[in-house]
Design a protein around this motif. Sequence first.
Motif, PDB file in Angstrom:
ATOM      1  N   THR A 278      34.667  44.646  35.908  1.00  0.00           N
ATOM      2  CA  THR A 278      34.874  45.646  36.991  1.00  0.00           C
ATOM      3  C   THR A 278      34.597  45.007  38.433  1.00  0.00           C
ATOM      4  O   THR A 278      35.132  45.126  39.398  1.00  0.00           O
ATOM      5  CB  THR A 278      34.023  47.054  36.963  1.00  0.00           C
ATOM      6  N   LEU A 282      36.990  44.474  41.698  1.00  0.00           N
ATOM      7  CA  LEU A 282      36.431  45.041  43.019  1.00  0.00           C
ATOM      8  C   LEU A 282      36.257  44.012  43.942  1.00  0.00           C
ATOM      9  O   LEU A 282      36.712  44.152  45.248  1.00  0.00           O
ATOM     10  CB  LEU A 282      35.268  45.869  42.896  1.00  0.00           C
ATOM     11  N   ARG A 285      39.349  42.455  46.368  1.00  0.00           N
ATOM     12  CA  ARG A 285      40.371  43.306  47.079  1.00  0.00           C
ATOM     13  C   ARG A 285      40.764  42.172  48.049  1.00  0.00           C
ATOM     14  O   ARG A 285      40.570  41.126  48.523  1.00  0.00           O
ATOM     15  CB  ARG A 285      39.041  44.086  47.902  1.00  0.00           C
ATOM     16  N   ASN A 295      43.677  48.743  41.902  1.00  0.00           N
ATOM     17  CA  ASN A 295      43.190  49.918  42.165  1.00  0.00           C
ATOM     18  C   ASN A 295      43.723  51.145  43.016  1.00  0.00           C
ATOM     19  O   ASN A 295      43.099  52.091  43.870  1.00  0.00           O
ATOM     20  CB  ASN A 295      41.572  49.716  42.630  1.00  0.00           C
ATOM     21  N   VAL A 300      39.037  52.442  39.553  1.00  0.00           N
ATOM     22  CA  VAL A 300      38.223  51.333  38.945  1.00  0.00           C
ATOM     23  C   VAL A 300      36.665  51.069  39.518  1.00  0.00           C
ATOM     24  O   VAL A 300      36.531  51.576  40.506  1.00  0.00           O
ATOM     25  CB  VAL A 300      38.898  49.650  39.718  1.00  0.00           C
ATOM     26  N   ALA A 444      37.734  51.205  33.693  1.00  0.00           N
ATOM     27  CA  ALA A 444      39.358  50.818  34.080  1.00  0.00           C
ATOM     28  C   ALA A 444      40.318  51.434  33.070  1.00  0.00           C
ATOM     29  O   ALA A 444      40.937  50.798  32.480  1.00  0.00           O
ATOM     30  CB  ALA A 444      39.534  49.305  34.205  1.00  0.00           C
ATOM     31  N   VAL A 454      44.240  53.149  35.040  1.00  0.00           N
ATOM     32  CA  VAL A 454      44.232  51.788  35.919  1.00  0.00           C
ATOM     33  C   VAL A 454      45.244  50.873  35.076  1.00  0.00           C
ATOM     34  O   VAL A 454      46.012  50.236  35.597  1.00  0.00           O
ATOM     35  CB  VAL A 454      42.893  51.384  35.686  1.00  0.00           C
ATOM     36  N   SER A 461      47.894  46.211  33.800  1.00  0.00           N
ATOM     37  CA  SER A 461      47.642  46.883  35.215  1.00  0.00           C
ATOM     38  C   SER A 461      49.144  47.732  35.549  1.00  0.00           C
ATOM     39  O   SER A 461      49.882  47.029  35.548  1.00  0.00           O
ATOM     40  CB  SER A 461      47.389  45.883  35.944  1.00  0.00           C
TER      41      SER A 461
END
Length: 507
Positions: A278, A282, A285, A295, A300, A444, A454, A461
């Motif tokens: 996770t 994150l 990004r 996300n 997420v 997720a 997610v 994904s």
Amino acid sequence: MTTSKTVYDAVVVGSGACGGWAAKQLTEAGLRVLVLEAGRGANADRALHLMHRVKQKLGYRIESDASRKSRQSIQATSFAWPFHPHAFVDDVDNPYTTPADAPFAWIRARQVGGRTSVKAHGRQFYRLSDFNFHAGSLDGLSPDWPLSHADLAPSYEIVERWMGLRGNSDGVDTLPDSVFAGPAPLSPGEVRLREKVKARWPDRHVVARRTANAPVTLPAALKTGRLTLRSHAIASHILHDPNTGRVTGVSFIDANSGTSEEVRAKVVVVAAGTIESTRLLLHSRNRAFPDGLANSSGLVGKHLMDHMYLRGIEARMNLPAHLHQKEHGWAYIPQFRNVTERHPDFARGYGVQVFTFDDQMHMVPFGEMVPRAENRVTLSDTVKDRWGIPAAHIECRHSANDLKMTEDAVTSCLEMLEESGCTVEKVNKQLSEPGMAIHEVGTARMGKDPKTSVLNPFNQSWDVPNLYVTDGSCFPSQGPQNPTLTMMALTVRACAHLVGELKAGRI
């Protein structure tokens, strides 16, 4: 920053139970795979463990080593730490934050093989049932999983056969039978417990634990000649091309030199462990995903779960001396609450791990934490690790449901011990802080709708088709069973899908 000229078919982040399986399955399918492991290699681990054992024989006790405990203050709370301390992270170099009123024990192993390679790992492997996969339909407290036991059974079997899982066919609806290489015995005290419990409570079952050696799969992957393994490689972020909507590789930091490198691949498989995966998503990004890679759902990091964990109830079995067993025994009592009828005070349920030795019996309940969005992982705004990567900020609190479940678990354990003729010597009613079960999952989640999940049912994904996440972070709900077998089975299923998609040119 250096960039490798090699473009791998897949790069796998993490070498534990899931990352190792991904490496094995993908290389055996003919793919060229790179595995990035943040910790040390297997040879270095073996050397350090040998040195530790020699020091122990000379009288050294790490529990009394204040300088070592100061570097591993969180890791030292794990029961396994004294046996294999160097397998765990240095908490000073690898910090994380929590709210002041909500501590979380994040127990982390950084070495090839991950936590399943830690000495004294419990190695209990249980399937989830349709009762777990579809629990949300019964009480509305979580989404159903987007698959059934029948969907996952072939993958379960692949893992079980490879491990040589030992256990017995018990015929318990809430704990599906596995494929066993051989039986597992019950100790004399566990046999008596089974008989007494069954006579008093027909809906409760005492079964032998289902176990195997540590599922270390990287040697099989290395034998293919198609695996490249990089240890001391700390993944920083996943590379993404907004023009194609695809990931292109991973940027990582060499833990020894501090230099940054980029590796390229057609597919990225994230299997670093729930919280670490996770954190990576994150931190990845970008312009296309300002709130974290993959996300668009905003989910997420949310719905973090760890089993409700009670350190246990200890009792003397009062067995005749000739039945005292000098070998450790293990048994398991699958969930019996909220199975055939609803409990008035709480939802879901718990299983009880039973340990016996000599004339002692120790019961340890593990209960299901219902997913809640406020239990989550984000990135710290102020704290970074030794390599400059933002630390995880973990918020996870027990709910009223957890507390009610704990009360019932203590009562149930005491009544089963009393019924089987045991004398209770110690009762722990205090629920351990989240994280201590070391079964964190859920950040997720997979599902059937990209707006509410997610990942799709194959751990792919929804947002980025050549990105797969195959560790416990994909769990929509938890169940009370140990999660590792299910995580490995999901990885097998996901990798079969990945290979098919790659060969068909869809990713």
